[in-house]
Design an enzyme around this catalytic site. Structure first.
Site: not given
Ligand code: SF4
Length: 295
Positions: A123, A188, A201, A226, A233
């Protein structure tokens, strides 16, 4: 460089013995056109926000021999990070020690044990790690842009070895390229048909954004990272706790309550997050997030 091809079966067995959840091999060919197109469009649309490093070395990302001349084989591995416990507010991947250090040591061990010449990456270099995880057949793309590993789900870290040896066998993807990323916008708005819009995000905003949080960003369930689309998923049901001690939260972290976060001092921060990926946000960034956090 050795002209003896790698024994892929032995290499995979060594990788599993070292604790990797999966290991796959692919020839070091250019990134396939469908993914190169998707990646270029993602950049052109500005979905990478101000992560300028993504805009650099595009040719290197798409052509592995430009990053490491002499590479013949790309080896992709996954390491399960799912912790058994979680401190609310901090993303699952960041509950324990920084994965960069853990993964790098593990990759170096694999290189040494298998006698691999080349370089390993975690990464930190222009490597399209999710593409290579797909191409080497260790995982499939989820609609939230993550990679899911059969039997482990999307809660994995990815690493790569660019080996200078050829292999006696190469793997194929376990599924076709994704036809589209649409269908998750209602979960989202950051999940657009053209890929993840980092600007929207919360992972990007709470970790990478060094400035003020945009006024419309609301932090309810998190102040670092997040996990909403990870947990949504369908493959998340395959995630199960890792045996890696390094990825478990410390008792001190688990004991933290909301009022403790609100009064977090720099000294406490240093001690709580010694060797943790949370340090990427820096103390000021974490405090900014906590002040905006309304659980
Ligand atoms: S990590 Fe959270 S904010 Fe980012 S795309 Fe996924 S659900 Fe949306």
């Amino acid at each position: 460089m050795s002209s003896v091809p790698l024994n892929s079966k032995d290499l995979k067995a060594q990788a599993l013995r070292l604790g990797f959840a999966a290991c796959g091999l692919a020839p070091a060919e250019p990134v396939q056109e469908w993914y190169a197109r998707h990646f270029r469009k993602w950049l052109q649309l500005g979905l990478c926000a101000d992560m300028e490093y993504m805009q650099r070395h595009i040719d290197m990302r798409l052509q592995p021999t430009l990053l490491h001349p002499g590479v013949k084989t790309i080896i992709s591995v996954a390491l399960n990070y799912m912790p058994s416990n979680q401190q609310p507010g901090i993303s699952l991947y960041a509950q324990g020690k920084d994965y960069h250090d853990v993964m790098r040591q593990r990759l170096l061990s694999l290189m040494q044990e298998a006698g691999l010449q080349g370089r390993c990456f975690v990464d930190t270099a222009p490597v399209l790690e999710r593409y290579w995880a797909w191409r080497t057949g260790i995982g499939e793309f989820c609609r939230n842009n993550l990679i899911s590993i059969p039997g482990y789900g999307p809660t994995v870290f990815l690493g790569e070895i660019f080996a200078e040896q050829e292999s006696d066998h190469y793997d194929l993807p376990i599924c076709s390229p994704p036809q589209e990323y649409s269908g998750w916008e209602s979960l989202c708005p950051a999940l657009t048909p053209d890929g993840l819009d980092a600007r929207l995000c919360l992972s990007y905003q709470t970790i990478e954004n060094r400035g003020d949080l945009p006024a419309d960003v609301q932090l309810r369930h998190t102040f670092y990272g997040c996990d909403r689309c990870l947990r949504a998923c369908p493959q998340f049901k395959e995630s199960h706790p890792t045996t890696e001690e390094a990825f478990q939260p410390s008792p001190e972290l688990l004991n933290m309550q909301e009022e403790d976060w609100r009064s977090l001092t720099q000294e406490q921060y240093q001690s709580l997050f010694k060797g943790s990926a949370v340090k990427r946000a820096k103390y000021q960034g974490l405090i900014r997030n906590i002040l905006n956090w309304k659980p």
